[in-house]
Design a protein around this motif. Sequence first.
Motif, PDB file in Angstrom:
ATOM      1  N   ASP A 172       0.833  -1.207   0.000  1.00  0.00           N
ATOM      2  CA  ASP A 172       0.000   0.000   0.000  1.00  0.00           C
ATOM      3  C   ASP A 172       0.868   1.257   0.000  1.00  0.00           C
ATOM      4  OD1 ASP A 172      -2.511  -1.440   0.182  1.00  0.00           O
ATOM      5  OD2 ASP A 172      -1.974  -1.856   2.255  1.00  0.00           O
ATOM      6  N   LEU A 173       1.934   1.241   0.795  1.00  0.00           N
ATOM      7  CA  LEU A 173       2.829   2.404   0.846  1.00  0.00           C
ATOM      8  C   LEU A 173       3.555   2.598  -0.479  1.00  0.00           C
ATOM      9  CD1 LEU A 173       4.338   1.904   4.416  1.00  0.00           C
ATOM     10  CD2 LEU A 173       2.774   3.720   3.699  1.00  0.00           C
ATOM     11  N   LEU A 174       3.947   1.506  -1.115  1.00  0.00           N
ATOM     12  CA  LEU A 174       4.598   1.617  -2.419  1.00  0.00           C
ATOM     13  C   LEU A 174       3.626   2.128  -3.477  1.00  0.00           C
ATOM     14  CD1 LEU A 174       6.792  -1.627  -2.458  1.00  0.00           C
ATOM     15  CD2 LEU A 174       7.488   0.725  -1.961  1.00  0.00           C
ATOM     16  N   GLY A 175       2.343   1.741  -3.336  1.00  0.00           N
ATOM     17  CA  GLY A 175       1.327   2.309  -4.231  1.00  0.00           C
ATOM     18  C   GLY A 175       1.192   3.803  -4.040  1.00  0.00           C
ATOM     19  N   VAL A 230       4.003   5.714  -5.773  1.00  0.00           N
ATOM     20  CA  VAL A 230       3.813   5.963  -7.204  1.00  0.00           C
ATOM     21  C   VAL A 230       3.173   7.335  -7.412  1.00  0.00           C
ATOM     22  CG1 VAL A 230       2.612   5.220  -9.297  1.00  0.00           C
ATOM     23  CG2 VAL A 230       3.666   3.518  -7.787  1.00  0.00           C
ATOM     24  N   LEU A 231       2.147   7.641  -6.620  1.00  0.00           N
ATOM     25  CA  LEU A 231       1.490   8.948  -6.723  1.00  0.00           C
ATOM     26  C   LEU A 231       2.453  10.065  -6.319  1.00  0.00           C
ATOM     27  CD1 LEU A 231      -0.962  10.746  -7.167  1.00  0.00           C
ATOM     28  CD2 LEU A 231      -1.711  10.213  -4.839  1.00  0.00           C
ATOM     29  N   THR A 232       3.218   9.840  -5.264  1.00  0.00           N
ATOM     30  CA  THR A 232       4.198  10.839  -4.823  1.00  0.00           C
ATOM     31  C   THR A 232       5.200  11.141  -5.920  1.00  0.00           C
ATOM     32  OG1 THR A 232       3.994  10.225  -2.481  1.00  0.00           O
ATOM     33  CG2 THR A 232       6.031  11.308  -3.164  1.00  0.00           C
ATOM     34  N   VAL A 233       5.726  10.104  -6.567  1.00  0.00           N
ATOM     35  CA  VAL A 233       6.707  10.287  -7.642  1.00  0.00           C
ATOM     36  C   VAL A 233       6.081  11.042  -8.811  1.00  0.00           C
ATOM     37  CG1 VAL A 233       8.095   9.076  -9.369  1.00  0.00           C
ATOM     38  CG2 VAL A 233       8.104   8.295  -6.993  1.00  0.00           C
ATOM     39  N   GLN A 234       4.828  10.722  -9.132  1.00  0.00           N
ATOM     40  CA  GLN A 234       4.150  11.444 -10.210  1.00  0.00           C
ATOM     41  C   GLN A 234       4.059  12.934  -9.898  1.00  0.00           C
ATOM     42  OE1 GLN A 234       0.329   9.617 -10.776  1.00  0.00           O
ATOM     43  NE2 GLN A 234       1.166   7.794 -11.775  1.00  0.00           N
ATOM     44  N   MET A 291      10.855  19.295  -2.628  1.00  0.00           N
ATOM     45  CA  MET A 291       9.559  19.063  -3.238  1.00  0.00           C
ATOM     46  C   MET A 291       9.004  17.697  -2.836  1.00  0.00           C
ATOM     47  SD  MET A 291       8.462  19.500  -7.253  1.00  0.00           S
ATOM     48  CE  MET A 291      10.175  19.748  -7.570  1.00  0.00           C
ATOM     49  N   LEU A 292       9.888  16.693  -2.767  1.00  0.00           N
ATOM     50  CA  LEU A 292       9.467  15.356  -2.342  1.00  0.00           C
ATOM     51  C   LEU A 292       8.887  15.406  -0.939  1.00  0.00           C
ATOM     52  CD1 LEU A 292       9.427  12.223  -2.635  1.00  0.00           C
ATOM     53  CD2 LEU A 292      11.760  12.240  -1.712  1.00  0.00           C
ATOM     54  N   LYS A 293       9.574  16.093  -0.042  1.00  0.00           N
ATOM     55  CA  LYS A 293       9.071  16.190   1.333  1.00  0.00           C
ATOM     56  C   LYS A 293       7.800  17.041   1.396  1.00  0.00           C
ATOM     57  CE  LYS A 293      13.124  17.519   2.911  1.00  0.00           C
ATOM     58  NZ  LYS A 293      14.206  17.909   3.850  1.00  0.00           N
ATOM     59  N   GLY A 294       7.769  18.097   0.585  1.00  0.00           N
ATOM     60  CA  GLY A 294       6.569  18.939   0.554  1.00  0.00           C
ATOM     61  C   GLY A 294       5.360  18.231  -0.026  1.00  0.00           C
ATOM     62  N   SER A 295       5.604  17.194  -0.840  1.00  0.00           N
ATOM     63  CA  SER A 295       4.486  16.465  -1.450  1.00  0.00           C
ATOM     64  C   SER A 295       3.611  15.776  -0.412  1.00  0.00           C
ATOM     65  CB  SER A 295       5.008  15.431  -2.451  1.00  0.00           C
ATOM     66  OG  SER A 295       5.700  14.383  -1.789  1.00  0.00           O
ATOM     67  N   ALA A 296       4.137  15.608   0.817  1.00  0.00           N
ATOM     68  CA  ALA A 296       3.329  15.015   1.886  1.00  0.00           C
ATOM     69  C   ALA A 296       2.086  15.848   2.175  1.00  0.00           C
ATOM     70  CB  ALA A 296       4.166  14.865   3.154  1.00  0.00           C
ATOM     71  N   LEU A 297       2.142  17.137   1.827  1.00  0.00           N
ATOM     72  CA  LEU A 297       0.988  18.009   2.058  1.00  0.00           C
ATOM     73  C   LEU A 297      -0.173  17.685   1.125  1.00  0.00           C
ATOM     74  CD1 LEU A 297       2.833  21.426   2.540  1.00  0.00           C
ATOM     75  CD2 LEU A 297       1.804  19.986   4.302  1.00  0.00           C
ATOM     76  N   ALA A 298       0.091  16.894   0.081  1.00  0.00           N
ATOM     77  CA  ALA A 298      -1.002  16.497  -0.822  1.00  0.00           C
ATOM     78  C   ALA A 298      -2.056  15.685  -0.086  1.00  0.00           C
ATOM     79  CB  ALA A 298      -0.445  15.701  -1.998  1.00  0.00           C
ATOM     80  N   SER A 299      -1.650  15.039   1.000  1.00  0.00           N
ATOM     81  CA  SER A 299      -2.606  14.236   1.764  1.00  0.00           C
ATOM     82  C   SER A 299      -3.666  15.103   2.439  1.00  0.00           C
ATOM     83  CB  SER A 299      -1.880  13.403   2.821  1.00  0.00           C
ATOM     84  OG  SER A 299      -1.237  14.236   3.779  1.00  0.00           O
ATOM     85  N   ASP A 328      -1.156   9.710  -1.281  1.00  0.00           N
ATOM     86  CA  ASP A 328       0.276   9.562  -1.493  1.00  0.00           C
ATOM     87  C   ASP A 328       0.847   8.741  -0.333  1.00  0.00           C
ATOM     88  OD1 ASP A 328      -0.131  11.474   0.482  1.00  0.00           O
ATOM     89  OD2 ASP A 328       1.706  12.547  -0.012  1.00  0.00           O
ATOM     90  N   ILE A 329       2.152   8.765  -0.150  1.00  0.00           N
ATOM     91  CA  ILE A 329       2.742   7.960   0.926  1.00  0.00           C
ATOM     92  C   ILE A 329       2.163   8.356   2.285  1.00  0.00           C
ATOM     93  CG2 ILE A 329       4.886   7.375   2.109  1.00  0.00           C
ATOM     94  CD1 ILE A 329       6.358   7.970  -0.518  1.00  0.00           C
ATOM     95  N   THR A 330       2.148   9.660   2.559  1.00  0.00           N
ATOM     96  CA  THR A 330       1.625  10.131   3.845  1.00  0.00           C
ATOM     97  C   THR A 330       0.137   9.854   3.977  1.00  0.00           C
ATOM     98  OG1 THR A 330       3.300  11.881   3.888  1.00  0.00           O
ATOM     99  CG2 THR A 330       1.389  12.152   5.334  1.00  0.00           C
ATOM    100  N   GLY A 331      -0.620  10.041   2.897  1.00  0.00           N
ATOM    101  CA  GLY A 331      -2.057   9.778   2.941  1.00  0.00           C
ATOM    102  C   GLY A 331      -2.357   8.319   3.231  1.00  0.00           C
TER     103      GLY A 331
END
Length: 241
Positions: free
Chosen positions: A14-17, A20-24, A166-174, A180-183
């Motif tokens: 699930d985390l790897l799934g 994928v969204l985080t990388v996108q 940006m990778l770390k900031g992407s956690a805010l997408a949740s 994403d990973i954090t979500g």
Amino acid sequence: MDWNWQVIFDHIPDLLGGAVLTVQLVIFSGVIGLFFGLVLALLRLSKNWMVQILPFLYIFFFRGTPLLVQIFLIYYGLGQFEAVRESFLWEPVLSQAYWCAIIAFTLNTSAYLAEIIRGAIQNIPVGELEAADAIGMSKWQKLTRITLPRAFGIVIPVYSNEVIFMLKGSALASTIALMDITGVARTISARTYTLMELFFAAGIVYLLLSWVILFSFRMFEKRMNRHASYVPPDVSTHTVG
């Protein structure tokens, strides 16, 4: 406190799934943001203050406000305007959390990249630009053959840091319900009551992605700057005959 390793192993897929969204999100916003950052940097380097003012205000706003605020303004704020809701972009783009996140990340990173690129261009040795003028290069030729290649050689190490941010900031997408990973970690931990385990596993996934990004940029930097490490042969020691 008992540490539940099994829940980590069970939910790694699930985390790897989510990864994928985080990388996108990182790739799309990074590539588009690099293009807009370049345009903004060139506008900021204009000698006409009327050309500089809008890029300056743009950069000032997106560097001076939190990324979370920018995400909320785009995802929740744009829907408050009837003209936006009735536009052709509303259904396919602006009403979708995925695209709103990409837009927010792109706008944010392009502001930082604009200043990075501008600084790199200003650090190009003047002699190289004067040599281009001396051999009769046009402004476009000088830009594409001298200025941009040299600037990107300087930018790459700093750009890699921006991608990590940006990778770390992407956690805010949740925060806008993106998985994403954090979500994913937040959703599963709320269901299984294993917050420490899931966020520890999420942190490991972020670390692995950071390593891949840094390694990739290191290899790319070596390729781009390979001429800098080239040492010409000492012809003075060669004999003729």
